[in-house]
Design an enzyme around this catalytic site. Structure first.
Site, short mmCIF file in Angstrom:
data_model
loop_
_atom_site.label_atom_id
_atom_site.label_comp_id
_atom_site.label_asym_id
_atom_site.label_seq_id
_atom_site.Cartn_x
_atom_site.Cartn_y
_atom_site.Cartn_z
N GLU A 125 45.26 -0.49 20.25
CA GLU A 125 45.24 -1.37 19.08
C GLU A 125 45.56 -0.59 17.81
O GLU A 125 46.33 -1.05 16.96
CB GLU A 125 43.86 -2.05 18.94
CG GLU A 125 43.81 -3.17 17.90
CD GLU A 125 43.39 -2.72 16.52
OE1 GLU A 125 43.41 -3.55 15.59
OE2 GLU A 125 43.07 -1.52 16.34
N HIS A 147 39.23 -4.31 20.97
CA HIS A 147 39.81 -3.04 21.38
C HIS A 147 38.75 -1.95 21.50
O HIS A 147 37.77 -1.94 20.76
CB HIS A 147 40.93 -2.62 20.42
CG HIS A 147 40.50 -2.14 19.08
ND1 HIS A 147 40.30 -0.81 18.78
CD2 HIS A 147 40.23 -2.82 17.93
CE1 HIS A 147 39.94 -0.69 17.51
NE2 HIS A 147 39.88 -1.89 16.96
ZN LIG Z 1 39.57 -2.14 14.90
#
Ligand SMILES: [Zn+2]
Length: 445
Positions: A301, A257
């Protein structure tokens, strides 16, 4: 293609996902040394191209943009940077957008005696600014506990524990309270999720600040002003997807991410993993292995794996079934020890690739989780917790650690994509046995 309302896909994604697949398996035995030897030398030549410090420069380029919070303009700059770098390396690269609801605390607190003490609105709490007397509720705030005091028109304060936050809030509202403060049992701040709608604003306070307040209000009446300043908004996330033209069914997907939490420049969490994936892509770009690989920088995320969940939920089942491995890199720029978690066969492969790699218990709550839930073999690269985690000080990484991680990742990909398991027929279990001697690991120059 799923038509989940919350996910809006760029048309091209649909086209790509419907294309042909190229499948390469994993083999454990040394039945074809000749083939192994030939391939490894050729590809070894490739990995020597790892360019020391380049991944470190990517981290600094991303950090310079400021905290990369999902749904903010910084993410447009960050995704543009990644797209430019992937295209420079010869890949097609584009954004997959998706949407999700996000609860935000814009700064909540409690004011008394002319002083303001900071707290955290519980996720899902109603916004509100009541001013009223503060009443301590005994025990943990069961309905009987509320019945034992008079909280009508008051702001109630109660200890965390035993029953869910939502139950406490419902009991408080039912007893006529206009607000609720929940005090952590631990000394530090309390951030939690209600998991349902409330009729009154709910603030979490640290044990250090809240416990003395409960004691005080048990002996003398006190008027306070509660300020729960929250909003719910729909965030549009931007996954960056890169692959060579015409590659529609990869055998390996590498990801990490690139969003960070508010206030944190996110060098280690997770510009480090994002840069390592990009560096591996650059090194694979001139090898045949690039035709079996996809690279993804996930957004959202930090808010709950929204980018990887959107990716998995919109991918065709055949696309996911074609993956021999999803390699996820998260927090790989600090701490000397490189740890791996995930599917046993892949952690074994990683350790066979570099004996210096250790496994850590559990699988880790990052972007590989939605893939694992969809039965894709996953391998999670991680270097463990560090003091600057999710803080304004998360500004620096050790670029040597990035290069080392990229080297190991590159060799794992080579091993993963080296063999066509179908040529070995029965006993695919051998796939888990990676005892094939491998000439050498990637050397970082
Ligand atoms: Zn992370």
């Amino acid at each position: 293609m799923s038509n989940k309302k919350s996910v809006q896909l760029k048309p091209t994604i649909q086209l790509l996902v419907a294309g042909a697949s190229i499948v390469i398996g994993v083999a454990g035995c040394t039945q074809q040394p000749q083939k192994v030897q030939a391939l490894s030398n050729a590809s070894l030549k490739q990995t020597d191209l790892v360019n020391p410090g380049r991944a470190g420069a990517d981290v600094q380029a991303l950090v310079k943009l400021g905290p990369r919070v999902a749904g903010t303009p910084v993410m447009e700059k960050a995704s543009a940077y990644l797209i430019q770098e992937y295209r420079k390396a010869g890949y097609m690269a584009e954004v997959q957008t998706f949407t999700y609801p996000k609860f935000e605390d814009l700064g909540s607190n409690l004011s008394l005696d002319g002083k303001t003490i900071a707290g955290i609105a519980l996720n899902g709490s109603l916004a509100g600014k009541p001013t009223a007397r503060l009443v301590a509720v005994p025990n943990v705030g069961n309905s009987a506990d509320f019945a034992s005091v008079d909280v009508k028109g008051a702001i109630a304060i109660v200890q965390r524990g035993e029953i869910r936050f939502l139950q406490k809030a419902e009991n408080a509202a039912a007893a006529g309270a206009v607000g609720l403060v929940i005090v952590n049992t631990a000394s530090d701040s309390l951030s939690g999720t209600l998991g349902g709608k409330t009729k009154i604003p709910v603030l979490g306070l640290s044990g250090d600040l809240g416990k003395p307040l409960i004691k005080r209000v048990q002996s003398q009446p006190l008027n306070v002003a509660l300020n729960v300043n929250t909003r719910q908004r729909v965030v549009t996330g931007r996954n960056v997807i890169a692959h060579l033209k015409g590659v529609t069914r990869p055998s390996v997907l590498l990801g990490g991410h690139y969003d960070s939490v508010p206030g944190a420049p996110g060098a280690n969490d997770n510009a480090s993993g994002t840069a390592v994936v990009l560096e591996i892509a650059r090194n694979l770009s001139t090898t045949p292995l690039a035709r079996q690989s996809w690279f993804v920088a996930f957004d959202g995320e930090e808010d709950g794996l929204h980018g990887s969940r959107a990716f998995v939920s919109t991918a065709e089942p055949e696309f996911l079934q074609g993956l021999k491995g999803m390699l996820n890199f998260d927090m790989v720029g600090v701490n000397n020890k490189l740890l791996v978690g995930g599917t046993k066969s892949l952690t074994t492969l990683a350790q066979a690739t570099d004996p210096g790699v250790s496994t850590f218990g559990g699988s880790g709550g990052s972007d590989h989780a939605p893939f694992a839930a969809a039965d894709v073999p996953v391998l999670f690269f991680y270097r463990g917790q560090e003091p600057n985690y999710h803080s304004p000080n998360d500004k620096q990484v050790d670029s040597k650690l990035l290069d080392q991680t990229a080297g190991v990742g590159l060799d794992v990909v080579k091993r993963l994509l080296r063999f066509d398991s179908s040529s070995l027929g029965e006993g695919s279990q051998t796939r888990a046995n990676f005892s094939v001697p491998f000439a050498a690991v990637t050397k970082i120059r």
